[in-house]
Each structure stands twice: as C-alpha cells, then as structure tokens.
Write a protein that holds these residues in place. Structure first.
Motif, PDB file in Angstrom:
ATOM      1  N   VAL A 174       0.858  -1.182   0.000  1.00 21.37           N
ATOM      2  CA  VAL A 174       0.000   0.000   0.000  1.00 21.37           C
ATOM      3  C   VAL A 174       0.890   1.226   0.000  1.00 21.37           C
ATOM      4  O   VAL A 174       1.887   1.287   0.731  1.00 21.37           O
ATOM      5  CB  VAL A 174      -0.910   0.017   1.251  1.00 21.37           C
ATOM      6  N   THR A 175       0.548   2.192  -0.841  1.00 19.59           N
ATOM      7  CA  THR A 175       1.328   3.430  -0.886  1.00 19.59           C
ATOM      8  C   THR A 175       0.985   4.273   0.340  1.00 19.59           C
ATOM      9  O   THR A 175      -0.154   4.713   0.498  1.00 19.59           O
ATOM     10  CB  THR A 175       1.022   4.239  -2.151  1.00 19.59           C
ATOM     11  N   ARG A 176       1.950   4.464   1.211  1.00 23.90           N
ATOM     12  CA  ARG A 176       1.701   5.207   2.453  1.00 23.90           C
ATOM     13  C   ARG A 176       2.043   6.682   2.300  1.00 23.90           C
ATOM     14  O   ARG A 176       1.288   7.537   2.758  1.00 23.90           O
ATOM     15  CB  ARG A 176       2.497   4.585   3.602  1.00 23.90           C
ATOM     16  N   PHE A 177       3.198   6.996   1.718  1.00 27.59           N
ATOM     17  CA  PHE A 177       3.592   8.393   1.559  1.00 27.59           C
ATOM     18  C   PHE A 177       4.031   8.641   0.122  1.00 27.59           C
ATOM     19  O   PHE A 177       4.785   7.846  -0.453  1.00 27.59           O
ATOM     20  CB  PHE A 177       4.738   8.759   2.514  1.00 27.59           C
ATOM     21  N   GLN A 178       3.579   9.742  -0.433  1.00 25.61           N
ATOM     22  CA  GLN A 178       3.957  10.127  -1.775  1.00 25.61           C
ATOM     23  C   GLN A 178       5.378  10.694  -1.764  1.00 25.61           C
ATOM     24  O   GLN A 178       5.954  10.984  -0.715  1.00 25.61           O
ATOM     25  CB  GLN A 178       2.975  11.170  -2.330  1.00 25.61           C
ATOM     26  N   ALA A 179       5.917  10.879  -2.956  1.00 26.53           N
ATOM     27  CA  ALA A 179       7.307  11.336  -3.085  1.00 26.53           C
ATOM     28  C   ALA A 179       7.516  12.693  -2.425  1.00 26.53           C
ATOM     29  O   ALA A 179       8.524  12.922  -1.751  1.00 26.53           O
ATOM     30  CB  ALA A 179       7.710  11.374  -4.556  1.00 26.53           C
ATOM     31  N   VAL A 180       6.575  13.627  -2.608  1.00 29.71           N
ATOM     32  CA  VAL A 180       6.747  14.962  -2.044  1.00 29.71           C
ATOM     33  C   VAL A 180       6.709  14.910  -0.514  1.00 29.71           C
ATOM     34  O   VAL A 180       7.409  15.681   0.158  1.00 29.71           O
ATOM     35  CB  VAL A 180       5.663  15.929  -2.589  1.00 29.71           C
ATOM     36  N   GLU A 181       5.914  13.993   0.045  1.00 29.22           N
ATOM     37  CA  GLU A 181       5.869  13.845   1.502  1.00 29.22           C
ATOM     38  C   GLU A 181       7.191  13.317   2.031  1.00 29.22           C
ATOM     39  O   GLU A 181       7.699  13.799   3.058  1.00 29.22           O
ATOM     40  CB  GLU A 181       4.739  12.903   1.893  1.00 29.22           C
ATOM     41  N   ARG A 182       7.733  12.334   1.329  1.00 32.31           N
ATOM     42  CA  ARG A 182       9.014  11.771   1.766  1.00 32.31           C
ATOM     43  C   ARG A 182      10.132  12.793   1.612  1.00 32.31           C
ATOM     44  O   ARG A 182      11.046  12.865   2.447  1.00 32.31           O
ATOM     45  CB  ARG A 182       9.341  10.504   0.973  1.00 32.31           C
ATOM     46  N   PHE A 183      10.075  13.613   0.572  1.00 32.06           N
ATOM     47  CA  PHE A 183      11.095  14.653   0.391  1.00 32.06           C
ATOM     48  C   PHE A 183      11.064  15.648   1.551  1.00 32.06           C
ATOM     49  O   PHE A 183      12.104  16.001   2.118  1.00 32.06           O
ATOM     50  CB  PHE A 183      10.879  15.381  -0.934  1.00 32.06           C
ATOM     51  N   GLY A 184       9.863  16.115   1.911  1.00 33.02           N
ATOM     52  CA  GLY A 184       9.748  17.068   3.017  1.00 33.02           C
ATOM     53  C   GLY A 184      10.224  16.471   4.331  1.00 33.02           C
ATOM     54  O   GLY A 184      10.897  17.145   5.123  1.00 33.02           O
ATOM     55  N   HIS A 185       9.885  15.192   4.561  1.00 35.58           N
ATOM     56  CA  HIS A 185      10.307  14.521   5.788  1.00 35.58           C
ATOM     57  C   HIS A 185      11.811  14.394   5.856  1.00 35.58           C
ATOM     58  O   HIS A 185      12.440  14.720   6.871  1.00 35.58           O
ATOM     59  CB  HIS A 185       9.653  13.139   5.863  1.00 35.58           C
ATOM     60  N   TRP A 186      12.446  13.905   4.768  1.00 36.20           N
ATOM     61  CA  TRP A 186      13.889  13.690   4.801  1.00 36.20           C
ATOM     62  C   TRP A 186      14.664  15.002   4.762  1.00 36.20           C
ATOM     63  O   TRP A 186      15.774  15.083   5.299  1.00 36.20           O
ATOM     64  CB  TRP A 186      14.319  12.785   3.648  1.00 36.20           C
ATOM     65  N   LEU A 187      14.085  16.028   4.156  1.00 38.03           N
ATOM     66  CA  LEU A 187      14.732  17.347   4.189  1.00 38.03           C
ATOM     67  C   LEU A 187      14.815  17.845   5.620  1.00 38.03           C
ATOM     68  O   LEU A 187      15.871  18.317   6.076  1.00 38.03           O
ATOM     69  CB  LEU A 187      13.958  18.335   3.324  1.00 38.03           C
ATOM     70  N   MET A 188      13.714  17.731   6.332  1.00 41.67           N
ATOM     71  CA  MET A 188      13.692  18.169   7.730  1.00 41.67           C
ATOM     72  C   MET A 188      14.534  17.249   8.611  1.00 41.67           C
ATOM     73  O   MET A 188      15.328  17.716   9.430  1.00 41.67           O
ATOM     74  CB  MET A 188      12.252  18.208   8.236  1.00 41.67           C
ATOM     75  N   ALA A 189      14.380  15.924   8.433  1.00 45.86           N
ATOM     76  CA  ALA A 189      15.081  14.974   9.284  1.00 45.86           C
ATOM     77  C   ALA A 189      16.589  15.006   9.057  1.00 45.86           C
ATOM     78  O   ALA A 189      17.376  15.035  10.014  1.00 45.86           O
ATOM     79  CB  ALA A 189      14.548  13.561   9.027  1.00 45.86           C
ATOM     80  N   GLY A 190      16.998  15.010   7.789  1.00 47.13           N
ATOM     81  CA  GLY A 190      18.435  15.022   7.494  1.00 47.13           C
ATOM     82  C   GLY A 190      19.115  16.276   7.991  1.00 47.13           C
ATOM     83  O   GLY A 190      20.206  16.217   8.587  1.00 47.13           O
ATOM     84  N   SER A 191      18.485  17.418   7.764  1.00 46.10           N
ATOM     85  CA  SER A 191      19.083  18.680   8.221  1.00 46.10           C
ATOM     86  C   SER A 191      19.106  18.743   9.747  1.00 46.10           C
ATOM     87  O   SER A 191      20.066  19.272  10.326  1.00 46.10           O
ATOM     88  CB  SER A 191      18.308  19.874   7.651  1.00 46.10           C
TER      89      SER A 191
END
Length: 407
Positions: A159-176
């Motif tokens: 099942v698709t849980r998170f779209q690409a833009v959601e994952r980008f925003g999450h990893w941008l915040m988490a990585g930084s």
C-alpha cells in the motif's frame, strides 16, 4: 541613704550610652589592606555562590569633587579609573547616546559570566544526561520487548503510504536536523571533548566548520518544517480514536495488541506536534541569533508574560522588559540549546521506532510502500478508508499493488 542609691542609679543610666558606644558594631570584611577594594574573601564567597554585599563597589564612583562621568568619558580621553568602570558596570553613569533606546546606554554588561556558568554547568550536564538516559532506555526497551514484528501473515501486497513529495519534506527536515544536532553538540561540548582528544588547532578548524554548516543548513530545516506542517497538519488533529490507542499504549508494550488508528496514531501525533512546536521555537531563537540586532525576541516575550501575571504567580517576579542585544543573544543561545536537547531526545525515540524498533516501519519513508498486513495492524482505519476509495488493494483481489497513491 536614699540619696546615695538615687545617685548610683543615675550614674548607671548615664553610663549606658557610653558603654553602648564602646561595644564594637558588627561590620563587613576588613578592606583596609586593599584600600577599600574587594578582598580574597569576597572573591571566594562569590565562587561559593554566597551572596556578597557589593555596595562598597557600587557606591564607590567618586566623591562630590570628582568630575562627572560624561566629562571623564569626554573627547580628551578621560580618566580610566576604577570609579568610571564601576559606574558603567552598575548603570550609575550619565552616558548619553545619539541613537538607540535606553539599552544603547549599556556599555558594560557582565551577564556573560552567569551565562557561561549556566552553559558549561547545568545546560551541558543535564543535556548530556537527557540524551544518555534516552539512549539507555531505548536500548533496554529493545532488549526487553524486542523488535515489534508483524503478527499476521504477510499478504505480499503493498500500500502506498507516503507520496514522493511527503518523503522529500520529511527527509529534508530529518536530514538537516541530524546535521544541526551533531554540529550543535560539537560547538557546545567541543572544548570539553574535542580539545582533549584532538587538540586546540584541530578543534578550531572543526568548530569554525561546524558553525558555518549549522548556520547555513538551518534554512533547509525550516523549509522542511513548513512543508511537513502543511502536508500533515489535518491528519494530526486529535480525535477520539487516539484515546483508545493511548489506553493500551499503542500496543507497543504488549504483543498482539493492535488498536485502531487512522493515517497517524496518537504517538505519531504527539511526535508531530512536538516537532512543530519545538522546531518552530528553535527556528525563532536561531533567527534571533543570526540577526541579533534586528530580531530580538525575549524583551517582547517577557513583556507579554508580565501582562499575564504568570511569572509573578510562579515566583519569578517581574521579568526584565529592557534587554541589551548581548543579553538577547545570551538568552537566545540558552533557549535554543534547551529546546534542541528536548527535541533531540524525542527524535531519538522516533528514529528508534522507525528503524530497528518496528518491522516494516522504515518502508513507509524509504520506498513509500508498506506491507498490507502492516497497515492493517498499525493503521487499520486508514487502510479501510483507502480500500473504500479504491486506493488500496482488495483482500480478495489478485492485485499486488495499489493502482493510485494514497491520500
């Protein structure tokens, strides 16, 4: 005989004031050897944290025959005597400035010593304890509870849980945030840890690099924070389902227990709002540090708090509403660090549960696809909504993957 007694009584009464005058009155330390300046005992008392009556310094700003402070600080250079500096330190001078408010008249501000003591003492000590205890508790939890496995039989459908833009925003915040946490810890603990290990020269290079990275990557964190807020805020509004989840601890502590949850359960909602609130506070204090003379925040905040009466109710009295730029920076660095320590501890728990703590959890932010049985056990209500809309595979269908992304 009576006259003699009366005479003796009168003599005693007259002698009492003289005897009282002869009794030495208690006084402070003898400063005769230092010419009225502070003594070693004064210095030791301050180091022990004992209150010291500094009126002998505060009031020693010159006699009536001394030139005015403004005259001593005139264009001819003035007299760099102790009285001038004491008057400046205690705000007893009559300095005039051509621009700026009352805070511009503060030429000497020695609050940096208490700031340094708090930063190197309670802040560093309790901050290290907080992170260390968090890591130890997570390790014990993994040892006792073990990894949270998928209890039911895996379906092989995703099942698709998170779209690409959601994952980008999450990893941008988490990585930084991870980079900001590491560089922030280097700046705070560098002198205590890096210098003994690598020396002063190496620490100088590391500290300068850490500060540059910290200041510039902060923009990525703030952008990610804004993206995550607007993408997920509607899904993180609390509801009655969260009470059921909390009543059984989300099933985290007991095997086979899977309370109903929508896209985000109560635990994820608490992490979301903690990240938003603490992240916004960290960002605000960080901006105040990047632009200290343009974005002061504490004097105005203190004024609002004083109007509510809350500081007085809890025993802090009236908070200062006039702060020099350096005082703003000192408070901003302390608040920035305290909020960062708390958020880092929360994020450590989030990283644990999203990686080694729960089977299948990382896939949600890795590929964006999760096993259908995982979704059924941890977010059953959300999966039912997707199936009703046709965004998730039907259990009776042979399809192995949802045809359209989840909402």
């Amino acid at each position: 005989m009576m006259r003699a007694l009366l005479s003796m009584a009168l003599c005693l009464l007259l002698a009492l004031p003289a005897a009282a005058q002869d009794t030495p009155a208690p006084s402070g330390p003898d400063r005769g050897a230092t010419g009225g300046a502070q003594t070693l005992e004064d210095i030791l008392a301050r180091q022990r944290g004992e209150p010291v009556d500094d009126s002998f310094r505060r009031n020693a700003t010159g006699g009536d025959d001394a030139a005015g402070m403004a005259g001593q600080l005139g264009t001819l250079g003035g007299s760099s005597d102790a009285e001038v500096w004491r008057a400046l330190r205690y705000g007893l001078d009559d300095v005039k400035v051509s621009s700026g408010g009352p805070e511009a008249r503060v030429l000497i501000q020695d609050g940096g010593m208490s700031w340094l003591a708090f930063r190197q003492g309670p802040l560093a000590t309790y901050g290290a304890y907080l992170l260390g205890i968090t890591i130890v508790l997570l390790a014990l939890f993994l040892l006792i509870r073990g990894r949270i496995r998928i209890d039911g039989e895996k379906t092989g459908r995703s099942v698709t849980r998170f779209q690409a833009v959601e994952r980008f925003g999450h990893w941008l915040m988490a990585g930084s945030f991870i980079v900001l946490a590491i560089t922030g810890l280097v700046v705070l603990f560098g002198r205590m840890v890096v210098i003994p290990l690598l020396g002063h020269e190496a620490f100088s290079t590391i500290a300068v690099g850490s500060k540059w990275v910290h200041n510039n990557i902060s923009w990525a964190f703030m952008l990610g924070l804004v993206m995550v807020f607007f993408m997920w805020v509607l899904h993180n509004i609390p509801n009655r389902t969260d009470l059921k989840w909390l009543a059984v601890g989300g099933g985290i502590f007991t095997k086979g227990v899977h309370p109903p949850a929508k896209k985000f359960n109560a635990g994820q909602k608490m992490i979301f709002w903690a990240t938003i609130v603490f992240g916004a506070s960290i960002s605000a204090s960080g901006l105040s540090l990047l632009f200290p003379f343009e974005l002061p925040m504490f004097a105005k905040t203190f004024a609002i708090l004083n109007d509510t009466g809350l500081p007085q109710a809890v025993g802090f009295g009236v908070l200062p509403e006039m702060l020099a730029p350096h005082e703003e920076m000192q408070l901003a660095t302390l608040w920035h660090s305290i909020m960062a320590f708390v958020l880092t501890a929360i994020i450590l728990a989030h990283i644990y549960i999203g990686s080694v703590g729960m089977e299948g959890a990382f896939d949600a932010m890795g590929s964006g696809e999760v096993e259908e049985q995982w979704a059924r056990e941890h977010h059953g209500l959300w999966l039912e909504e997707l199936q009703e809309k046709g965004h998730a595979p039907d259990p009776g269908s042979d399809r192995t993957k949802a045809g359209t992304p989840a909402e």
